[in-house]
Design a protein around this motif. Structure first.
Motif, PDB file in Angstrom:
ATOM      1  N   LYS A   9     -33.429  63.284 -20.781  1.00 47.20           N
ATOM      2  CA  LYS A   9     -34.657  62.161 -20.647  1.00 47.20           C
ATOM      3  C   LYS A   9     -34.412  61.429 -19.488  1.00 47.20           C
ATOM      4  O   LYS A   9     -33.373  61.083 -19.146  1.00 47.20           O
ATOM      5  CB  LYS A   9     -34.603  61.414 -21.942  1.00 47.20           C
ATOM      6  CG  LYS A   9     -34.891  61.836 -23.283  1.00 47.20           C
ATOM      7  CD  LYS A   9     -36.326  62.497 -23.307  1.00 47.20           C
ATOM      8  CE  LYS A   9     -36.683  63.091 -24.373  1.00 47.20           C
ATOM      9  NZ  LYS A   9     -38.219  63.702 -24.430  1.00 47.20           N
ATOM     10  N   TYR A  10     -35.577  61.204 -18.964  1.00 48.97           N
ATOM     11  CA  TYR A  10     -35.640  60.155 -17.736  1.00 48.97           C
ATOM     12  C   TYR A  10     -36.665  59.033 -17.744  1.00 48.97           C
ATOM     13  O   TYR A  10     -37.694  59.124 -18.733  1.00 48.97           O
ATOM     14  CB  TYR A  10     -35.791  60.852 -16.489  1.00 48.97           C
ATOM     15  CG  TYR A  10     -37.210  61.181 -15.825  1.00 48.97           C
ATOM     16  CD1 TYR A  10     -37.636  60.159 -14.928  1.00 48.97           C
ATOM     17  CD2 TYR A  10     -37.947  62.286 -16.405  1.00 48.97           C
ATOM     18  CE1 TYR A  10     -39.273  60.514 -14.830  1.00 48.97           C
ATOM     19  CE2 TYR A  10     -39.268  62.301 -16.135  1.00 48.97           C
ATOM     20  CZ  TYR A  10     -39.925  61.499 -15.360  1.00 48.97           C
ATOM     21  OH  TYR A  10     -41.261  61.689 -15.211  1.00 48.97           O
ATOM     22  N   ARG A  70     -23.305  52.359 -16.472  1.00 48.77           N
ATOM     23  CA  ARG A  70     -22.600  52.739 -17.900  1.00 48.77           C
ATOM     24  C   ARG A  70     -22.602  54.288 -18.027  1.00 48.77           C
ATOM     25  O   ARG A  70     -23.220  55.036 -17.506  1.00 48.77           O
ATOM     26  CB  ARG A  70     -23.345  52.079 -18.957  1.00 48.77           C
ATOM     27  CG  ARG A  70     -23.660  50.493 -19.041  1.00 48.77           C
ATOM     28  CD  ARG A  70     -24.663  50.186 -20.140  1.00 48.77           C
ATOM     29  NE  ARG A  70     -24.633  49.005 -20.454  1.00 48.77           N
ATOM     30  CZ  ARG A  70     -25.412  48.237 -21.135  1.00 48.77           C
ATOM     31  NH1 ARG A  70     -26.265  48.984 -21.892  1.00 48.77           N
ATOM     32  NH2 ARG A  70     -25.324  47.105 -21.655  1.00 48.77           N
ATOM     33  N   THR A  71     -21.511  54.727 -19.116  1.00 48.41           N
ATOM     34  CA  THR A  71     -21.402  56.014 -19.455  1.00 48.41           C
ATOM     35  C   THR A  71     -22.575  56.453 -20.209  1.00 48.41           C
ATOM     36  O   THR A  71     -23.186  55.740 -21.189  1.00 48.41           O
ATOM     37  CB  THR A  71     -20.191  56.153 -20.240  1.00 48.41           C
ATOM     38  OG1 THR A  71     -18.900  55.703 -19.556  1.00 48.41           O
ATOM     39  CG2 THR A  71     -20.090  57.577 -20.756  1.00 48.41           C
ATOM     40  N   GLY A  72     -23.065  57.285 -19.641  1.00 47.28           N
ATOM     41  CA  GLY A  72     -24.402  58.024 -20.407  1.00 47.28           C
ATOM     42  C   GLY A  72     -25.663  57.790 -19.630  1.00 47.28           C
ATOM     43  O   GLY A  72     -26.772  57.881 -19.997  1.00 47.28           O
ATOM     44  N   PRO A  89     -30.813  58.947 -24.390  1.00 44.04           N
ATOM     45  CA  PRO A  89     -31.993  57.841 -24.718  1.00 44.04           C
ATOM     46  C   PRO A  89     -31.513  56.673 -25.236  1.00 44.04           C
ATOM     47  O   PRO A  89     -31.907  55.426 -24.853  1.00 44.04           O
ATOM     48  CB  PRO A  89     -32.937  58.744 -25.754  1.00 44.04           C
ATOM     49  CG  PRO A  89     -32.513  60.065 -25.318  1.00 44.04           C
ATOM     50  CD  PRO A  89     -31.050  60.179 -24.955  1.00 44.04           C
ATOM     51  N   GLU A  90     -30.327  56.525 -26.137  1.00 46.50           N
ATOM     52  CA  GLU A  90     -29.665  55.403 -26.631  1.00 46.50           C
ATOM     53  C   GLU A  90     -29.524  54.338 -25.583  1.00 46.50           C
ATOM     54  O   GLU A  90     -29.560  53.214 -25.534  1.00 46.50           O
ATOM     55  CB  GLU A  90     -28.639  55.794 -27.714  1.00 46.50           C
ATOM     56  CG  GLU A  90     -29.622  56.230 -28.713  1.00 46.50           C
ATOM     57  CD  GLU A  90     -28.497  56.435 -30.117  1.00 46.50           C
ATOM     58  OE1 GLU A  90     -27.460  56.099 -29.809  1.00 46.50           O
ATOM     59  OE2 GLU A  90     -28.781  57.140 -31.028  1.00 46.50           O
ATOM     60  N   LEU A  99     -32.136  48.818 -20.904  1.00 44.52           N
ATOM     61  CA  LEU A  99     -33.285  47.782 -20.920  1.00 44.52           C
ATOM     62  C   LEU A  99     -33.009  46.771 -21.452  1.00 44.52           C
ATOM     63  O   LEU A  99     -33.496  45.573 -21.147  1.00 44.52           O
ATOM     64  CB  LEU A  99     -34.567  48.685 -21.214  1.00 44.52           C
ATOM     65  CG  LEU A  99     -34.914  49.985 -20.405  1.00 44.52           C
ATOM     66  CD1 LEU A  99     -36.318  50.585 -21.010  1.00 44.52           C
ATOM     67  CD2 LEU A  99     -35.366  49.382 -18.921  1.00 44.52           C
ATOM     68  N   ASP A 100     -32.528  46.710 -22.607  1.00 41.15           N
ATOM     69  CA  ASP A 100     -32.391  45.476 -23.681  1.00 41.15           C
ATOM     70  C   ASP A 100     -31.611  44.545 -23.091  1.00 41.15           C
ATOM     71  O   ASP A 100     -31.670  43.027 -23.330  1.00 41.15           O
ATOM     72  CB  ASP A 100     -31.979  46.212 -24.876  1.00 41.15           C
ATOM     73  CG  ASP A 100     -32.883  46.811 -25.738  1.00 41.15           C
ATOM     74  OD1 ASP A 100     -34.174  46.772 -25.444  1.00 41.15           O
ATOM     75  OD2 ASP A 100     -32.384  47.513 -26.709  1.00 41.15           O
TER      76      ASP A 100
END
Length: 221
Positions: free
Chosen positions: A2-3, A101-103, A126-127, A133-134
């Motif tokens: 996902k992007y 971050r990792t991921g 995605p998580e 963003l959060d």
């Protein structure tokens, strides 16, 4: 994979003086962050590609208190590289940390545009994308422009159009400016953009130049 295609909006002290300058000056068409390191021995270092007038951009660097050193390298076509060394910024540190971050992977370049905005592409889990963003600092807000499966071939042809040049090109195509025979004149494009015919023509000339130059530079050409 996902992007996200994001637009970040900076407010208050989070907006760099050079990007405040971009808001005020028409001489810079593109300002792309290619690479950067933050908090290296207390200093942040960045490499930008700039399409525009060198002298006013350099004056903005001179007046920015946090910029302690810079080097500009002209490319001979109205563009240049800008290597900056500046004092550590907590906002930059937070953003680079979030997108390291990792991921998650930040796909350069990051483009700074008018209105204290930056557009960028991030891909990964995605998580992790959502948590990034959060966790944005309060001085930075984000809007998601596109989301989908990442395909790096999307960047193989990048004519480097500004938002306004894309608007002009889209208006011209939609109204048949490039049809054979031509179905509208530059006046119709100008009306769609709510600008003068001279300005509309200039946007199209620059867009056409960038598209043709990018096309010629493709290895497969």
């Amino acid at each position: 994979m996902k992007y996200l295609r994001l637009t970040l909006r900076f407010s208050g002290d989070a907006l760099h003086p050079v990007h405040e300058f971009i808001d005020r000056h028409d001489g810079v068409e593109r300002d792309l962050l290619l690479h950067g390191n933050t908090a290296t021995d207390g200093w942040d270092t960045f490499l930008f590609y700039v399409d525009g007038e060198r002298e006013p951009y350099e004056a903005a660097l001179e007046s920015a208190e946090q910029v302690v050193d810079y080097d500009l390298t002209s490319l001979g076509d109205g563009s240049f590289y800008a290597y900056l060394k500046q004092e550590e910024s907590s906002i930059d540190d937070q953003l680079f940390g979030l997108f390291s971050r990792t991921g998650i992977i930040l796909v350069p370049p990051v483009e700074f545009v008018e209105g204290g905005r930056a557009t960028l592409t991030a891909l990964g889990d995605p998580e992790v994308l959502q948590s990034t963003l959060d966790d944005l600092p309060p001085e930075v807000s984000a809007s998601v422009e596109r989301i989908g499966e990442y395909d790096g071939r999307q960047a193989a042809f990048d004519p480097g159009l500004t938002d306004r040049q894309r608007e002009a090109a889209a208006a011209a195509v939609d109204r048949g400016y490039y049809a054979v025979p031509r179905e509208c004149g530059i006046e119709d494009v100008a009306a769609a953009l709510d600008c003068s015919t001279g300005t509309a023509a200039e946007h199209l000339r620059k867009a056409e130049r960038n598209v043709m130059c990018a096309l010629v530079e493709l290895r497969s050409f």
